[in-house]
Design a protein around this motif. Sequence first.
Motif, PDB file in Angstrom:
ATOM      1  N   VAL A   1      -8.652   0.995   2.927  1.00 45.93           N
ATOM      2  CA  VAL A   1      -7.208   0.803   3.063  1.00 45.93           C
ATOM      3  C   VAL A   1      -6.413   1.916   2.390  1.00 45.93           C
ATOM      4  CG1 VAL A   1      -7.210  -1.702   3.330  1.00 45.93           C
ATOM      5  CG2 VAL A   1      -7.274  -0.711   1.043  1.00 45.93           C
ATOM      6  N   THR A   2      -7.016   2.576   1.404  1.00 44.65           N
ATOM      7  CA  THR A   2      -6.291   3.615   0.664  1.00 44.65           C
ATOM      8  C   THR A   2      -6.474   5.012   1.254  1.00 44.65           C
ATOM      9  OG1 THR A   2      -8.190   3.789  -0.837  1.00 44.65           O
ATOM     10  CG2 THR A   2      -6.377   2.343  -1.508  1.00 44.65           C
ATOM     11  N   MET A   3      -7.204   5.133   2.339  1.00 42.67           N
ATOM     12  CA  MET A   3      -7.439   6.457   2.927  1.00 42.67           C
ATOM     13  C   MET A   3      -6.147   7.021   3.509  1.00 42.67           C
ATOM     14  SD  MET A   3     -10.132   7.661   5.907  1.00 42.67           S
ATOM     15  CE  MET A   3     -11.543   7.644   4.800  1.00 42.67           C
ATOM     16  N   ASP A   4      -5.886   8.311   3.248  1.00 38.98           N
ATOM     17  CA  ASP A   4      -4.696   8.965   3.774  1.00 38.98           C
ATOM     18  C   ASP A   4      -4.759   9.050   5.293  1.00 38.98           C
ATOM     19  OD1 ASP A   4      -3.389  11.859   4.595  1.00 38.98           O
ATOM     20  OD2 ASP A   4      -2.270  10.856   3.018  1.00 38.98           O
ATOM     21  N   GLN A   5      -3.592   8.948   5.937  1.00 34.42           N
ATOM     22  CA  GLN A   5      -3.558   8.931   7.392  1.00 34.42           C
ATOM     23  C   GLN A   5      -4.124  10.202   8.016  1.00 34.42           C
ATOM     24  OE1 GLN A   5       0.547   8.488   8.611  1.00 34.42           O
ATOM     25  NE2 GLN A   5       1.010  10.639   8.292  1.00 34.42           N
ATOM     26  N   GLU A   6      -3.980  11.330   7.332  1.00 33.31           N
ATOM     27  CA  GLU A   6      -4.519  12.577   7.863  1.00 33.31           C
ATOM     28  C   GLU A   6      -6.047  12.542   7.896  1.00 33.31           C
ATOM     29  OE1 GLU A   6      -3.620  17.367   7.387  1.00 33.31           O
ATOM     30  OE2 GLU A   6      -2.788  15.935   5.972  1.00 33.31           O
TER      31      GLU A   6
ATOM     32  N   TYR B   1       0.837  -1.197   0.000  1.00 35.84           N
ATOM     33  CA  TYR B   1       0.000   0.000   0.000  1.00 35.84           C
ATOM     34  C   TYR B   1       0.877   1.254   0.000  1.00 35.84           C
ATOM     35  CZ  TYR B   1      -3.818  -3.136   1.325  1.00 35.84           C
ATOM     36  OH  TYR B   1      -4.741  -4.143   1.341  1.00 35.84           O
ATOM     37  N   PRO B   2       0.359   2.358  -0.518  1.00 36.52           N
ATOM     38  CA  PRO B   2       1.145   3.606  -0.515  1.00 36.52           C
ATOM     39  C   PRO B   2       1.480   4.053   0.909  1.00 36.52           C
ATOM     40  CG  PRO B   2      -0.770   3.780  -1.970  1.00 36.52           C
ATOM     41  CD  PRO B   2      -0.943   2.513  -1.187  1.00 36.52           C
TER      42      PRO B   2
ATOM     43  N   GLU C   1       1.759   6.311   4.199  1.00 35.53           N
ATOM     44  CA  GLU C   1       0.828   7.196   4.911  1.00 35.53           C
ATOM     45  C   GLU C   1      -0.633   6.923   4.552  1.00 35.53           C
ATOM     46  OE1 GLU C   1       2.029  11.261   4.472  1.00 35.53           O
ATOM     47  OE2 GLU C   1       3.826  10.988   5.702  1.00 35.53           O
ATOM     48  N   THR C   2      -0.953   5.656   4.253  1.00 31.64           N
ATOM     49  CA  THR C   2      -2.340   5.257   4.065  1.00 31.64           C
ATOM     50  C   THR C   2      -2.726   4.283   5.171  1.00 31.64           C
ATOM     51  OG1 THR C   2      -1.736   3.397   2.625  1.00 31.64           O
ATOM     52  CG2 THR C   2      -2.218   5.524   1.567  1.00 31.64           C
ATOM     53  N   ALA C   3      -4.029   4.066   5.318  1.00 31.03           N
ATOM     54  CA  ALA C   3      -4.510   3.175   6.367  1.00 31.03           C
ATOM     55  C   ALA C   3      -3.980   1.754   6.167  1.00 31.03           C
ATOM     56  CB  ALA C   3      -6.034   3.171   6.382  1.00 31.03           C
ATOM     57  N   GLY C   4      -3.864   1.317   4.903  1.00 30.20           N
ATOM     58  CA  GLY C   4      -3.353  -0.025   4.640  1.00 30.20           C
ATOM     59  C   GLY C   4      -1.938  -0.227   5.125  1.00 30.20           C
ATOM     60  N   ARG C   5      -1.131   0.825   5.051  1.00 28.23           N
ATOM     61  CA  ARG C   5       0.256   0.737   5.511  1.00 28.23           C
ATOM     62  C   ARG C   5       0.331   0.794   7.033  1.00 28.23           C
ATOM     63  NH1 ARG C   5       5.528   2.029   3.401  1.00 28.23           N
ATOM     64  NH2 ARG C   5       4.671   1.665   1.321  1.00 28.23           N
ATOM     65  N   LEU C   6      -0.597   1.515   7.656  1.00 25.66           N
ATOM     66  CA  LEU C   6      -0.505   1.797   9.083  1.00 25.66           C
ATOM     67  C   LEU C   6      -1.374   0.899   9.951  1.00 25.66           C
ATOM     68  CD1 LEU C   6      -0.723   5.677   8.767  1.00 25.66           C
ATOM     69  CD2 LEU C   6       1.340   4.367   9.262  1.00 25.66           C
ATOM     70  N   MET C   7      -2.340   0.208   9.367  1.00 25.16           N
ATOM     71  CA  MET C   7      -3.309  -0.542  10.166  1.00 25.16           C
ATOM     72  C   MET C   7      -2.654  -1.701  10.913  1.00 25.16           C
ATOM     73  SD  MET C   7      -5.325  -2.688   7.235  1.00 25.16           S
ATOM     74  CE  MET C   7      -4.488  -3.906   6.211  1.00 25.16           C
ATOM     75  N   ASN C   8      -3.339  -2.108  11.975  1.00 22.75           N
ATOM     76  CA  ASN C   8      -2.908  -3.258  12.759  1.00 22.75           C
ATOM     77  C   ASN C   8      -3.713  -4.459  12.296  1.00 22.75           C
ATOM     78  OD1 ASN C   8      -2.215  -5.134  14.735  1.00 22.75           O
ATOM     79  ND2 ASN C   8      -2.139  -3.595  16.348  1.00 22.75           N
ATOM     80  N   ARG C   9      -3.031  -5.529  11.926  1.00 25.91           N
ATOM     81  CA  ARG C   9      -3.725  -6.720  11.444  1.00 25.91           C
ATOM     82  C   ARG C   9      -4.117  -7.668  12.567  1.00 25.91           C
ATOM     83  NH1 ARG C   9      -0.977  -4.431   7.705  1.00 25.91           N
ATOM     84  NH2 ARG C   9      -1.454  -4.703   5.492  1.00 25.91           N
ATOM     85  N   ASP C  10      -3.871  -7.292  13.795  1.00 28.60           N
ATOM     86  CA  ASP C  10      -4.251  -8.097  14.950  1.00 28.60           C
ATOM     87  C   ASP C  10      -5.603  -7.595  15.456  1.00 28.60           C
ATOM     88  OD1 ASP C  10      -1.757  -9.198  14.637  1.00 28.60           O
ATOM     89  OD2 ASP C  10      -0.826  -7.892  16.126  1.00 28.60           O
ATOM     90  N   PHE C  11      -6.657  -8.363  15.255  1.00 31.68           N
ATOM     91  CA  PHE C  11      -7.989  -7.952  15.675  1.00 31.68           C
ATOM     92  C   PHE C  11      -8.833  -9.187  15.970  1.00 31.68           C
ATOM     93  CE2 PHE C  11      -7.892  -8.253  11.057  1.00 31.68           C
ATOM     94  CZ  PHE C  11      -8.995  -9.055  10.779  1.00 31.68           C
TER      95      PHE C  11
END
Length: 486
Positions: free
Chosen positions: A248-253, A166-167, A169-179
């Motif tokens: 997943v593609t949403m910008d972190q801001e 994922y690009p 600073e996007t949610a896909g790059r920053l998300m936690n896969r533990d849920f």
Amino acid sequence: MTEPIHDEDLLEVQAADIPAEDGPHPDDRIDDERHDEENRLKPEYLRAVRDALEEGEKGEVYDLVEPLHPADIADLLELLDREDRALLAAAITDLMSSEVIAELNDHVREDMMEALAPEAVATIVEQLETDDAVQLIEDLDEDDQQAVLAEMEAEDRIAIESALAYPEETAGRLMNRDFVAVPEHMTVGGLIDYLREEGDLTHDFFEVFVVDHMHHPVGTCALSWILTAPRNVALTDVMKRDQTLIPVTMDQEEVALMFQKYGLISAAVTDDDGRLVGQMTVDDVVHIISEEAGEDVLLLSGAGDGDINEPIREAYVSRVRWLIANLGTALVASLIIAMFGAAIEKLVALAVLMPIVASIGGNAGTQTMAVSVRAIATNQLTRANTWRIVWREMRVALLNGATVAVLIGIATSLIFNPMLGGVIATAMIINIAVAGLAGVLVPVIFERLDQDPAVASSVFVTMITDSMGFFAFLGLAVASGLVSAA
């Protein structure tokens, strides 16, 4: 078409392999021999660590550092020189936990990782939460990334490679896969039993996601609801169906703004097919907010990362380009002054007063620009209210201009002459009004062009206010007959 999944598959929960290590509680660190009243490491303590490192007393170094919280060990590493960091890391190898690495400044962490063997980095990465692990891996060079990934377990490697796809600073790059995700047919009692019996749960979660047979999120259950509801109640009767989903593609801001707007603690992240693939939690968002706020301020000043640990070469490259850009825009103002060179020679007072007009206009433009950039970043300034904000800032600018014009006009009249006082007062009103307009429109234009308004707004606003200030003042002086242009 997405293949349906079975209920037992829905119960699968991704979890970190290694639990968080216990460390000193932050409250226990205040007012000790290592921390001052503001909970910062004391200079005397830092000197003691440096002296022990210089003398090669690894045992003494270890004893000094061992009581520290992981966050304080990270602070200690950042306070030391690059050479001393390597010595300290070698002296406290078993204290260099994943928690310490996660707390390190990006540049310091990159230096530390480059000094370690790929297998050592892989061991650290596997201990981190997925989002922290991705942040560590993405800072490495491509060759180092591949070397570290090759040393990792297949499951961890696949998760990180998926995130890196994922690009930035996007949610896909920053998300936690533990849920924790469960099927919608469950009851509260069944969920409680599952949570108690399942030994592979993620350690930190605030809500349970309820999903359908396609793994699409259909609701959430807060832990407080689960603990207080009767066991025989179906999850579909207590879950919250109206939930905030993050692509997943949403910008972190934008993610941070959603958390702020809706008061979220956690939120589901979905892929392009609407399936649940991760979660964002408020602790991640706190870091995003801090990072974005500091980034905008630094971009406005052209200071690059603005990090004291940033390598000198990188700091030089990021700053000098904006200084060169400023040099170019300053030439525009200089050309305007040159147009009125003869007038300035005949009345030296013009040269004395010109900087005042430009300086006040520049400050007024910077004020408006800072407000506008912040409003754009927080979604307070949008296409729907742009002209209302422009008109508001123009009224503020005119009021400010009138106030400053009266003061500078009176002072100039008393020192030089009333005619010159009227000229500079009028020029001041014009320049501050233009500054207010430019301070809003320049960031808005950059935003409409899909450019970060914080990046170059200051360069153009400064050029406009300086040029207009000189042109208005000198032009009015000539037009009023106070001095001739030739």
